[in-house]
Design a protein around this motif. Structure first.
Motif, PDB file in Angstrom:
ATOM      1  N   SER A   1      85.522 -12.140  50.502  1.00  0.00           N
ATOM      2  CA  SER A   1      84.125 -12.394  50.172  1.00  0.00           C
ATOM      3  C   SER A   1      83.287 -11.126  50.292  1.00  0.00           C
ATOM      4  CB  SER A   1      83.563 -13.495  51.067  1.00  0.00           C
ATOM      5  OG  SER A   1      83.774 -13.202  52.431  1.00  0.00           O
ATOM      6  N   LEU A   2      83.597 -10.270  51.275  1.00  0.00           N
ATOM      7  CA  LEU A   2      82.862  -9.016  51.426  1.00  0.00           C
ATOM      8  C   LEU A   2      83.280  -8.000  50.370  1.00  0.00           C
ATOM      9  CD1 LEU A   2      82.520  -8.442  55.277  1.00  0.00           C
ATOM     10  CD2 LEU A   2      81.022  -9.660  53.691  1.00  0.00           C
ATOM     11  N   LYS A   3      84.520  -8.053  49.925  1.00  0.00           N
ATOM     12  CA  LYS A   3      84.923  -7.193  48.805  1.00  0.00           C
ATOM     13  C   LYS A   3      84.121  -7.523  47.550  1.00  0.00           C
ATOM     14  CE  LYS A   3      89.750  -6.410  50.242  1.00  0.00           C
ATOM     15  NZ  LYS A   3      91.170  -6.621  49.876  1.00  0.00           N
ATOM     16  N   VAL A   4      83.825  -8.800  47.356  1.00  0.00           N
ATOM     17  CA  VAL A   4      82.998  -9.195  46.213  1.00  0.00           C
ATOM     18  C   VAL A   4      81.610  -8.585  46.343  1.00  0.00           C
ATOM     19  CG1 VAL A   4      81.920 -11.146  45.035  1.00  0.00           C
ATOM     20  CG2 VAL A   4      84.293 -11.316  45.800  1.00  0.00           C
ATOM     21  N   LEU A   5      81.036  -8.626  47.556  1.00  0.00           N
ATOM     22  CA  LEU A   5      79.730  -8.010  47.770  1.00  0.00           C
ATOM     23  C   LEU A   5      79.787  -6.505  47.552  1.00  0.00           C
ATOM     24  CD1 LEU A   5      78.280  -9.806  50.939  1.00  0.00           C
ATOM     25  CD2 LEU A   5      77.759 -10.262  48.535  1.00  0.00           C
ATOM     26  N   LEU A   6      80.869  -5.868  48.005  1.00  0.00           N
ATOM     27  CA  LEU A   6      80.999  -4.424  47.842  1.00  0.00           C
ATOM     28  C   LEU A   6      81.056  -4.041  46.370  1.00  0.00           C
ATOM     29  CD1 LEU A   6      81.367  -1.601  48.986  1.00  0.00           C
ATOM     30  CD2 LEU A   6      83.819  -2.083  49.260  1.00  0.00           C
ATOM     31  N   GLU A   7      81.814  -4.799  45.591  1.00  0.00           N
ATOM     32  CA  GLU A   7      81.857  -4.525  44.151  1.00  0.00           C
ATOM     33  C   GLU A   7      80.469  -4.646  43.537  1.00  0.00           C
ATOM     34  OE1 GLU A   7      81.925  -5.155  39.922  1.00  0.00           O
ATOM     35  OE2 GLU A   7      81.212  -6.580  41.431  1.00  0.00           O
ATOM     36  N   ASN A   8      79.706  -5.640  43.996  1.00  0.00           N
ATOM     37  CA  ASN A   8      78.352  -5.859  43.487  1.00  0.00           C
ATOM     38  C   ASN A   8      77.480  -4.636  43.748  1.00  0.00           C
ATOM     39  OD1 ASN A   8      75.446  -7.161  43.657  1.00  0.00           O
ATOM     40  ND2 ASN A   8      76.751  -8.626  42.564  1.00  0.00           N
ATOM     41  N   LEU A   9      77.598  -4.061  44.933  1.00  0.00           N
ATOM     42  CA  LEU A   9      76.809  -2.870  45.258  1.00  0.00           C
ATOM     43  C   LEU A   9      77.267  -1.657  44.443  1.00  0.00           C
ATOM     44  CD1 LEU A   9      76.462  -3.115  49.163  1.00  0.00           C
ATOM     45  CD2 LEU A   9      74.906  -3.947  47.396  1.00  0.00           C
ATOM     46  N   LEU A  10      78.570  -1.491  44.278  1.00  0.00           N
ATOM     47  CA  LEU A  10      79.071  -0.379  43.461  1.00  0.00           C
ATOM     48  C   LEU A  10      78.499  -0.437  42.046  1.00  0.00           C
ATOM     49  CD1 LEU A  10      82.880  -0.391  44.407  1.00  0.00           C
ATOM     50  CD2 LEU A  10      81.243   1.447  44.917  1.00  0.00           C
ATOM     51  N   ARG A  11      78.498  -1.635  41.498  1.00  0.00           N
ATOM     52  CA  ARG A  11      78.070  -1.808  40.095  1.00  0.00           C
ATOM     53  C   ARG A  11      76.565  -1.627  39.926  1.00  0.00           C
ATOM     54  NH1 ARG A  11      77.621  -6.882  38.193  1.00  0.00           N
ATOM     55  NH2 ARG A  11      79.025  -7.577  39.858  1.00  0.00           N
ATOM     56  N   HIS A  12      75.797  -1.872  41.002  1.00  0.00           N
ATOM     57  CA  HIS A  12      74.334  -1.797  40.881  1.00  0.00           C
ATOM     58  C   HIS A  12      73.744  -0.619  41.646  1.00  0.00           C
ATOM     59  CE1 HIS A  12      74.930  -6.155  39.814  1.00  0.00           C
ATOM     60  NE2 HIS A  12      74.122  -5.756  38.861  1.00  0.00           N
ATOM     61  N   GLU A  13      74.578   0.350  42.016  1.00  0.00           N
ATOM     62  CA  GLU A  13      74.057   1.515  42.725  1.00  0.00           C
ATOM     63  C   GLU A  13      73.046   2.255  41.853  1.00  0.00           C
ATOM     64  OE1 GLU A  13      75.586   5.702  44.786  1.00  0.00           O
ATOM     65  OE2 GLU A  13      76.928   4.550  43.468  1.00  0.00           O
ATOM     66  N   ASP A  14      71.812   2.353  42.346  1.00  0.00           N
ATOM     67  CA  ASP A  14      70.751   2.995  41.571  1.00  0.00           C
ATOM     68  C   ASP A  14      69.967   4.026  42.359  1.00  0.00           C
ATOM     69  OD1 ASP A  14      69.366   1.365  43.283  1.00  0.00           O
ATOM     70  OD2 ASP A  14      68.438   0.122  41.738  1.00  0.00           O
TER      71      ASP A  14
END
Length: 892
Positions: A41-54
C-alpha cells in the motif's frame, strides 16, 4: 503537470504490442534505498509521489520520507496525494454536483466560458442510497419500490440527469443498477489505470477516494481507496491534492483455510473484532501470508468493505493471481488483464507464495480454520457473538434492560393470530455491499432456501424479508442456478438494487407489528447481511440488530427469533411434523462451489454493456440541455448556493475579524454528527418550518441526507442536533443559543441570521477534539453559511480542520494552557482576531482581544491552524473551490 522525475525513473513497458510509460519503483530504489519490504500500500503511495513530483506540492524530501518509512515507521510527515479518480453515491454526490453547477454559473457571470468547469479527474456517481423497502414479500415489490423511488426523488434525479449530459469526465450510474462499491468492484475499477498524455499512454495503479466510507471495499481488488468528505472529494476531482500523513501500516497475517460451513461473513466479523481490539484508527491495514492463497477475491472484498467498522483507513490486499482470476470472471478486457500482470510484476507490487513478507508497524495473525459461525450485535459491528451464544446473549440483554421477567410472554398483535415476543426477528434482510458482492454466500443463501422449502419450512409471519442485491448480476446467477424461486417462496423477493436496510432504508414495518412493539416496549431484532447495526440505524423501533451472513439471515427468518441456539434447537417442523435443524438445510462447500462455477464473464459483460443508460424510468426524466442549469427557485431538494456570488470580484485580502459575537460555546468531543444535519427533520425546527413554507408536508420531508443539495435546508440544520449542548445555556441540550446583547434564547440558525443582517461576524468556541466523527462536508459548509468566521478550539480532528479551511473558516487553537474556562468566557463577550494579513503564514500566532460585557478587556494568543502553504492559498482565495475557480477565470 509533468513530473520533474528528479530520480530519472520514467521507463517503458511493452504489453501485447503496445508501449506504456510508467514511473519505475525499482529504478527509484537505486537512489532512495531498498524498498522491497515496504508494504504494498505504501509502494502505491510512493509511485503516486514519483509521478506527481513538481517541486511544490511534492518535493524530493517527500520521496525520501516515504522510502525511509522502514526505518522510522512514523506517521508524522504530511504528503500530497492525488488519486486517479473519485467515486460518489447520490446522498453525498448531489451537493458536489450542486457546487460544480454553481461554479459554472459563477464563471458564466464573470464573462468566461462555463464549460471550463469540469472534473479533471474521472468521477463516477452511482445512485444507490435512495431506494427504500416500502413493498416486500411479493413478486411486484421491485417494480413498486422503483415507482415510489422515482416519484419521491424526481427533483434530485432530474438534476443528476442534467449533470450526466452537461459535464465531461463525469458519469452517472442510474438507480436500479447496484451499490456503488459493487459496481466499482465489478466494472469501474481497472487495477492498472491508463491515461493518454502528450501522445503517450501512462500506466499507474488505480487509486481513488470516495464519498462513502465503504469505498474501502475495492481494496480487496488491490485498488487503494478510502472514504473522504465531500469537500475533499470535490477538491480531488478538480485536480487538488489530498493532504494526508504517511500512515502506520498494520500487517494482518492469514494462514490456513476456512472450515466447512464457515462463511466470509464469519471471517470478517472475526477480523473486525480483532482489529478493533488492536486499535487501528487512522492506520492502513494490509493483509498478507499464505492464507491469501485460499481466499477468493469476493471474500477479500468483504474484509476490505468493513474497514470503517474496524476503524482503519483501508484494509488492503496486494495484487496476485486471484486478482487476475476475478478480473477475468467479471468480464474485463484481456489486454487490461495482461497489463495488470505485467505492470504489477515490473513494479515489484505483485504477490505470490515466494514474495517476502513486508515489514509493518505492528502485526496480527489469524489461522482461518479457527473461525466459527458468528453474528455481531446487538449494537456494534465489532461485538462478535458465536452463533451458539446468540440466544444466551439476547437473554443477557433482556436482563440488563429489566425485561427478563417478561421474556417468554406473548404480546398480542392486532388482527393477527400470532403474537410477538422479545427477541423476535421483525426484519430479515439480505442487503448491503458487504455481502451481496460475494456469490459464495448468496448461493449459500439460495441453497438454504431451497432445502428449507423442500422440507416444508416457511418464514414466520412477523418477519419482514427482503433481498436487495448489489448488482443485477446477482439476479442473473441466482436465476441460472434456479435458486431465485426458493428465495421468493420464503419472502426474499427482489426489492431493489441498492443500499436499503443497512443505511436505514428498511421502510415501514406493518402497522400491527409496529404498534405492538411500541405499546409493549418490546426489544425485537433485525438480522441483516450489512456492515452497520448501530441502535436506531436499521429501524427506529428495532433495538437489537445483528449482522450475519445471507444464509443465516434466511435461517433466522425461518426461526423467527434470536432467542435460540441454532446449533441444537430446530428451525421448525417439516411436512410430517419432524423437527428440522440448521445442519439439515446448510449446504456443503461442494454444493456452493458447484453453483458458483455456473457464473461466467458474459453475465457481467451483458449487464455492464450499457450501464450508464438506465431503465425506462430514468430515460423518461425530462432534461433541459445546456451548459448551465436552470435552477428552480421552488425546488425543495436542489438550490443554487451563494458561495460564489462575488467570484467575479478580486479576492479580498484577509482582514482582522472585529467585534465578533460568540454563536455557541461548546465542550469537548463535539462531533460532525453534532454539527452537520442528519436524520429526520422535525416539523418545529427551522428546516421543518422552511419546508412547510414551500408547501411540503411533514410526511414528505424525507431526510436531511436526501436534501443535501439544498443549502437552505442544510444551513438551518447546522448545529441543530437535539443532543448538542451549548454551555451558554447551562448545559441544556438542543441547537439553541443566547442572542447578544440581551441574552434572548432562540435557535442557532435564527440568531445567526439576525447577526448577519446586522453585519456582525461570528465565532464558535469549543474544547478538545472538535469535529471528530465522519468527515461530513456540511459540518464546514453550514458553519460558513451561518457567518462563522473562526472556530477557536483546544484541538481539532484532522479532516474537519482541513474542511473548515477549505470553506474559508479559520481554525484557531488555544495555546499556553488556556481554554474557554480559564479565560472565563460566557458567550456575552465580543472577540476581535488580529494579525491576519496578506502575508499570512502556516501555523502563525494570532491575537484575540476580549471585550467583556462590563467593558473590561484582555488578550490571548492562538495558533492559526492553516497548516500548509496550499491551505494559505485556499484561505486567501475564500476556500478551496474559490481558489480553483479563480485560477480558471484568471484571478489567482
Amino acid at each position: 503537470m509533468p513530473s520533474l522525475d528528479s530520480l530519472n525513473c520514467r521507463r517503458t513497458l511493452e504489453v501485447n504490442g503496445k508501449t506504456y510509460h510508467y514511473f519505475s519503483l525499482p529504478e527509484a530504489a537505486h537512489q532512495l534505498g531498498d524498498i522491497s519490504r515496504l508494504p504494498a500500500s505504501l509502494k502505491v503511495l510512493l509511485e503516486n509521489l514519483l509521478r506527481h513530483e513538481d517541486g511544490v506540492t511534492v518535493q524530493p524530501g517527500d520521496l525520501d520520507a516515504l522510502a525511509g518509512w522502514l526505518k522510522t515507521r512514523s506517521a508524522d510527515q504530511e504528503i500530497q496525494y492525488r488519486p486517479a479518480r473519485v467515486l460518489m453515491q447520490d446522498f453525498t454526490g448531489v451537493p458536489a454536483v450542486v457546487d460544480l453547477t454553481a461554479m459554472r454559473d459563477a464563471v458564466s457571470k464573470a464573462g468566461a466560458d462555463p464549460q471550463q468547469i469540469n472534473p479533471l479527474s474521472p468521477v463516477d456517481l452511482v445512485i444507490d442510497h435512495s431506494v427504500m423497502v416500502d413493498r416486500f414479500g411479493n413478486a411486484d415489490a421491485y417494480e413498486q419500490n422503483v415507482e415510489i423511488e422515482m416519484q419521491r426523488n424526481g427533483e434530485r434525479y432530474e438534476f443528476l440527469r442534467w449533470g450526466q449530459q452537461a459535464f465531461d469526465n463525469f458519469q452517472v450510474v442510474p438507480p436500479g443498477t447496484g451499490i456503488c462499491h459493487q459496481v466499482n468492484l465489478e466494472y469501474l475499477a481497472q487495477v492498472a489505470w491508463t491515461r493518454d498524455e502528450d501522445g503517450e499512454t501512462v500506466v499507474y495503479p488505480d487509486t481513488l477516494v470516495g464519498t462513502d466510507s465503504h469505498t474501502t471495499m475495492v481494496n480487496g481488488l488491490g485498488v487503494l481507496g478510502w472514504g473522504v468528505g465531500g469537500i475533499e472529494a470535490e477538491a480531488a476531482m478538480l485536480g487538488q491534492p489530498v493532504s494526508m500523513l504517511i500512515p502506520e501500516v498494520v500487517g494482518f497475517r492469514l494462514t490456513g483455510e476456512l472450515k466447512e460451513g464457515v462463511t466470509a461473513t464469519d471471517l470478517v466479523l472475526t477480523v473486525t473484532q480483532m482489529l478493533r481490539k488492536q486499535g487501528v484508527v487512522g492506520k492502513f491495514v494490509e493483509f498478507y501470508g499464505p492464507g491469501l492463497d485460499t481466499l477468493p477475491l469476493a471474500d477479500r472484498a468483504t474484509i476490505g468493505n468493513m474497514a470503517p467498522e474496524y476503524g482503519a483507513t483501508c484494509g488492503f490486499f496486494p495484487v496476485d493471481g486471484i486478482t487476475l482470476d476475478y478480473l477475468r470472471l467479471t468480464g474485463r478486457d484481456e489486454d487490461r488483464i495482461a497489463l495488470v500482470e505485467a505492470y504489477y510484476k515490473a513494479q515489484g507490487l505483485w504477490r505470490d507464495s515466494n514474495s517476502p513478507d513486508p515489514e509493518f508497524t505492528h502485526t496480527l495473525e489469524l489461522e482461518l480454520g479457527s473461525v466459527v459461525p458468528s453474528l455481531a450485535g446487538p449494537k456494534r459491528p465489532q461485538d462478535r457473538v458465536a452463533l451458539t451464544d446468540i440466544g444466551s446473549n439476547f437473554d443477557l440483554l433482556l436482563e440488563t434492560s429489566g425485561k427478563k421477567a417478561e421474556a417468554d410472554r406473548d404480546f398480542p398483535v392486532s388482527g393477527e393470530a400470532h403474537g410477538l415476543k422479545h427477541g423476535d426477528v421483525v426484519i430479515a434482510a439480505i442487503t448491503s455491499c458487504t455481502n451481496t458482492s460475494n456469490p459464495n454466500v448468496l448461493m449459500a443463501a439460495g441453497l438454504v432456501a431451497k432445502k428449507a422449502v423442500e422440507r416444508g419450512l416457511i418464514r414466520k409471519p412477523w418477519v419482514k424479508t427482503s433481498l436487495a442485491p448489489g448488482s443485477k448480476v446477482v439476479t442473473d446467477y441466482l436465476l441460472k442456478a434456479g435458486l431465485n424461486n426458493y428465495l421468493d417462496e420464503l419472502g426474499f423477493n427482489l426489492v431493489g438494487y441498492g443500499c436499503t436496510t443497512c443505511i436505514g432504508n428498511s421502510g415501514p414495518l406493518p402497522d400491527p407489528i409496529g404498534q405492538s412493539i411500541t405499546d409493549n416496549d418490546l426489544i425485537v431484532s433485525s438480522v441483516l447481511s450489512g456492515n452497520r447495526n448501530f441502535e436506531g440505524r436499521v429501524h427506529p423501533l428495532v433495538k437489537a440488530n445483528w449482522l450475519a451472513s445471507p444464509p443465516l439471515v434466511v435461517a433466522f427468518a425461518l426461526a423467527g427469533t434470536t432467542r435460540i441456539d441454532l446449533s441444537r434447537e430446530p428451525l421448525g417442523e417439516d411436512n410430517q411434523g419432524n423437527p428440522v435443524y440448521l445442519k439439515d438445510i446448510w449446504p456443503t462447500s461442494q454444493e456452493v462451489n458447484a453453483e458458483v462455477a455456473k457464473i461466467d464473464g458474459d453475465m457481467f459483460r451483458r449487464r455492464y454493456a450499457d450501464v450508464f443508460s438506465g431503465d425506462e424510468h430514468w430515460q423518461a426524466i425530462p432534461v433541459t440541455p445546456g451548459n448551465t442549469y436552470e435552477w428552480n427557485s421552488n425546488s425543495s431538494y436542489v438550490q443554487n448556493p451563494p458561495y460564489f456570488d462575488a467570484i467575479g470580484e478580486p479576492a479580498p485580502e484577509p482582514q482582522d475579524v472585529l467585534d465578533a459575537r460568540i454563536l455557541a460555546l461548546f465542550g469537548d468531543s463535539i462531533t460532525t454528527d453534532h454539527i452537520s444535519p442528519a436524520g429526520n427533520i422535525k416539523a418545529s425546527s427551522p428546516a421543518g418550518e422552511y419546508l412547510q413554507s414551500l408547501g411540503v408536508q411533514p410526511d414528505d420531508f424525507n431526510s436531511y441526507g436526501s436534501r443535501r443539495g439544498n443549502h437552505e435546508v442544510m444551513m438551518r440544520g447546522t448545529f441543530a442536533n437535539i443532543r448538542i449542548r451549548n454551555e451558554m445555556l447551562g448545559g441544556e441540550e438542543g441547537g439553541n443559543t443566547l442572542y447578544q446583547p440581551g441574552g434572548e434564547k432562540m435557535p442557532i440558525y435564527d440568531a445567526a441570521m439576525k447577526y448577519q443582517a446586522e453585519g456582525v461576524p461570528l465565532v464558535v468556541i469549543a474544547g478538545k477534539e472538535y469535529g471528530t466523527g465522519s468527515s461530513r462536508d456540511w459540518a464546514a459548509k453550514g458553519t460558513n453559511l451561518l457567518g462563522v468566521k473562526a472556530v477557536i478550539a483546544e484541538s481539532f480532528e484532522r479532516i474537519h480542520r482541513s474542511n473548515l479551511i477549505g470553506m474559508g473558516v479559520l481554525a484557531l487553537q488555544f495555546i499556553n494552557g488556556q481554554d474557554r474556562q480559564s479565560l472565563g468566557l460566557t458567550g456575552q463577550e465580543k472577540l476581535s482576531i488580529r494579525g491576519l494579513s496578506a502575508n499570512i503564514k502556516p501555523r502563525q500566532k494570532l491575537t484575540v482581544d476580549i471585550e467583556r460585557a462590563d467593558g473590561s478587556r484582555e488578550s490571548f494568543e492562538v495558533l492559526c491552524r492553516i497548516d500548509t502553504l496550499n491551505e494559505v492559498q485556499y484561505f486567501k482565495a475564500g476556500g478551496i473551490l474559490h481558489y480553483v475557480l479563480r485560477q480558471m477565470i484568471g484571478q489567482a
